[in-house]
Design a protein around this motif. Structure first.
Motif, PDB file in Angstrom:
ATOM      1  N   THR A  62       0.858  -1.177   0.000  1.00 46.01           N
ATOM      2  CA  THR A  62       0.000   0.000   0.000  1.00 46.01           C
ATOM      3  C   THR A  62       0.898   1.232   0.000  1.00 46.01           C
ATOM      4  O   THR A  62       2.073   1.150   0.382  1.00 46.01           O
ATOM      5  N   ASN A  63       0.345   2.354  -0.416  1.00 44.87           N
ATOM      6  CA  ASN A  63       1.146   3.578  -0.379  1.00 44.87           C
ATOM      7  C   ASN A  63       0.248   4.793  -0.179  1.00 44.87           C
ATOM      8  O   ASN A  63      -0.927   4.803  -0.561  1.00 44.87           O
ATOM      9  N   VAL A  64       0.812   5.794   0.449  1.00 46.66           N
ATOM     10  CA  VAL A  64       0.187   7.116   0.542  1.00 46.66           C
ATOM     11  C   VAL A  64       1.182   8.113  -0.060  1.00 46.66           C
ATOM     12  O   VAL A  64       2.390   7.968   0.113  1.00 46.66           O
ATOM     13  N   PHE A  65       0.673   9.122  -0.778  1.00 44.06           N
ATOM     14  CA  PHE A  65       1.589  10.001  -1.509  1.00 44.06           C
ATOM     15  C   PHE A  65       1.089  11.441  -1.503  1.00 44.06           C
ATOM     16  O   PHE A  65      -0.093  11.726  -1.291  1.00 44.06           O
ATOM     17  N   THR A  66       2.027  12.325  -1.781  1.00 45.25           N
ATOM     18  CA  THR A  66       1.737  13.723  -2.065  1.00 45.25           C
ATOM     19  C   THR A  66       2.608  14.145  -3.247  1.00 45.25           C
ATOM     20  O   THR A  66       3.830  13.940  -3.233  1.00 45.25           O
ATOM     21  N   ASP A  67       1.979  14.691  -4.285  1.00 37.39           N
ATOM     22  CA  ASP A  67       2.675  15.200  -5.462  1.00 37.39           C
ATOM     23  C   ASP A  67       2.455  16.702  -5.540  1.00 37.39           C
ATOM     24  O   ASP A  67       1.310  17.170  -5.546  1.00 37.39           O
ATOM     25  N   PHE A  68       3.539  17.461  -5.593  1.00 36.27           N
ATOM     26  CA  PHE A  68       3.462  18.926  -5.660  1.00 36.27           C
ATOM     27  C   PHE A  68       4.215  19.398  -6.892  1.00 36.27           C
ATOM     28  O   PHE A  68       5.306  18.897  -7.198  1.00 36.27           O
ATOM     29  N   GLY A  69       3.635  20.381  -7.608  1.00 38.11           N
ATOM     30  CA  GLY A  69       4.318  20.887  -8.785  1.00 38.11           C
ATOM     31  C   GLY A  69       3.956  22.323  -9.101  1.00 38.11           C
ATOM     32  O   GLY A  69       2.901  22.828  -8.690  1.00 38.11           O
ATOM     33  N   SER A  70       4.859  22.974  -9.850  1.00 37.13           N
ATOM     34  CA  SER A  70       4.604  24.324 -10.333  1.00 37.13           C
ATOM     35  C   SER A  70       5.298  24.498 -11.678  1.00 37.13           C
ATOM     36  O   SER A  70       6.299  23.825 -11.955  1.00 37.13           O
ATOM     37  N   TRP A  71       4.769  25.437 -12.505  1.00 42.76           N
ATOM     38  CA  TRP A  71       5.240  25.583 -13.868  1.00 42.76           C
ATOM     39  C   TRP A  71       5.535  27.036 -14.201  1.00 42.76           C
ATOM     40  O   TRP A  71       4.911  27.958 -13.648  1.00 42.76           O
ATOM     41  N   ARG A  72       6.481  27.228 -15.130  1.00 38.83           N
ATOM     42  CA  ARG A  72       6.679  28.549 -15.714  1.00 38.83           C
ATOM     43  C   ARG A  72       5.924  28.600 -17.025  1.00 38.83           C
ATOM     44  O   ARG A  72       6.087  27.720 -17.889  1.00 38.83           O
ATOM     45  N   ASN A  73       5.087  29.609 -17.201  1.00 41.11           N
ATOM     46  CA  ASN A  73       4.309  29.741 -18.424  1.00 41.11           C
ATOM     47  C   ASN A  73       5.222  30.039 -19.614  1.00 41.11           C
ATOM     48  O   ASN A  73       6.272  30.679 -19.454  1.00 41.11           O
TER      49      ASN A  73
END
Length: 425
Positions: A353-364
């Motif tokens: 089993t797994n628990v996760f957090t994915d965070f991201g940001s982008w330059r336009n």
């Protein structure tokens, strides 16, 4: 006094000679458990050699090196006394099954019945060669053939050759508008593969490709052509620092992969451009059944205002639950972190089993670096999932994740299910 001094020197040199003469030496190296993998190939990879010094540090590095091979599920060594100061070394390996079919079935947004059929051998000829290909139909015909032999010329030098004819319907974004294009990429790639030492590897080469864009539906803009036919050349460099240790489904250590590409093109719509990104991966064993896994990706490309920006925001690449190709940018920062816990573990099968957090940001496209800190560009998804892992088949991990948005819930997807083969990272 002279006699005592000479006697002392003789005794001193005798001790040195005796210490040297008693150095433990490898009498022979025997490989146990290898069926498909050639024992001559395994011996070629080992830093420990017959008639060389018996060194536990070197043997441990050899074992880690073997466990990194797709063909080897697990490996360990044993040392047995032979005679005098000579010892036999037994390298015991447990092999993976490495002929893997590639089968996938899905429907597209236009309800087209789609499928992918392929097969790869990750230990072709028993020499750590990857060879295979696939055919895919998603309303369009796609195929690829891949050959990768890291040890073709020696234990340090190899070659990779790839050919692909890829077609897919992809959204392109300009301003607040979206258009769907048929994207076609026909490429031929040749790479040199070099293992500098135990932890460092270098891949370099050239990719010659043709890109075609054909307008299908959606918004139009006078500045955006509806048909493009571009001939390009891509210079590629990949540097890998690998200090990972594997124990079946568990991973421990640090790995860094730097990708650098320079694309040469001759057309009135696109200029030559540069792109790089680096994946930093950190894994930590926690107790007997836990594994903490992390990936930090940072990348930048030439900052042109174009709908064909290279970094994509996508379920299968970076943020689980966000959707398929929901945005593009000329810069990317992504952090994926998850805790995996084994709840079932037998000789051939493990379930995690797994628990996760994915965070991201982008330059336009055409934007500034402070785009990374703009609220509308910040995405964070959390969730949980399952992993079904075959311990006898290479990369045979079936994963399913459910992710839901933690930011900007009013804008875009709130949740989504992601299926895949292999760990997410």
């Amino acid at each position: 006094m002279k006699i005592k001094f000479i006697s002392f020197l003789l005794f001193f040199f005798l001790l040195i000679f005796q210490s040297y003469s008693q150095e433990k030496v490898i009498y022979d190296i025997k490989i146990k458990g290898a069926e498909k993998t050639k024992t001559t190939f395994i011996k070629k990879l080992l830093m420990s050699k017959k008639s060389g010094a018996l060194d536990s540090i070197t043997l441990n590095k050899d074992i880690i090196q073997l466990k990194r091979l797709p063909a080897i599920a697990h490996a360990y060594y044993q040392v047995f006394y032979s005679h005098d100061n000579f010892y036999n070394v037994f390298i015991n390996v447990e092999e993976n099954f490495t002929i893997i079919p590639d089968v996938n079935i899905w429907t597209t947004t236009n309800n087209v019945f789609s499928y992918k059929l392929g097969v790869y051998d990750y230990n072709f000829l028993g020499r750590n060669i990857t060879f295979g290909g696939f055919y895919q139909f998603n309303g369009f015909d796609t195929y690829a053939v891949n050959f990768r032999a890291p040890n073709l010329f020696s234990s340090k030098w190899g070659l990779a050759v790839n050919h692909q004819n890829w077609k897919s319907e992809e959204p392109l974004y300009f301003g607040t508008q979206t258009a769907n294009y048929l994207y076609n990429n026909i490429s031929f790639e040749v790479l040199g593969l070099h293992q500098i030492n135990f932890k460092n590897q270098l891949n370099f080469g050239v990719n010659l490709f043709k890109e075609k864009y054909q307008y299908l539906s959606g918004a139009t803009d006078p500045s955006i052509p509806q048909n493009l036919d571009l001939n390009k050349a891509l210079l590629k460099l990949v540097y890998t620092y690998d200090n990972l240790d594997y124990y079946y489904q568990y991973v421990n250590g640090f790995k860094s992969i730097l990708y650098v590409q320079y694309v040469l093109t001759e057309n009135d719509f696109q200029n030559d451009f540069f792109i790089f990104w680096n994946d930093f991966l950190y894994y930590k064993r926690i107790g007997a059944n836990g594994n903490w896994a992390n990936r930090l990706r940072f990348g930048l490309a030439s900052n042109e205002e174009t709908p064909f920006a290279p970094f994509a925001l996508d379920n299968n690449l970076n943020l689980r639950g966000v959707g398929i190709l929901v945005d593009r940018g000329t810069g990317s920062i992504v952090l994926n972190s998850e805790y995996r816990h084994t709840i079932y573990d037998k000789k051939w099968l493990s379930i995690q089993t797994n628990v996760f957090t994915d965070f991201g940001s982008w330059r336009n496209p055409g934007g500034n670096l402070d785009d990374f800190f703009q609220n509308e560009n910040l995405k964070m998804y959390s969730g949980f999932g399952l992993r079904f892992i075959s311990k006898k088949i290479y990369n045979a991990t079936f994963r399913i994740d459910y992710g839901f948005s933690m930011l900007n819930r009013k804008n875009g997807s709130k949740c989504g299910i992601v299926f895949g083969i292999g760990q997410y990272f």
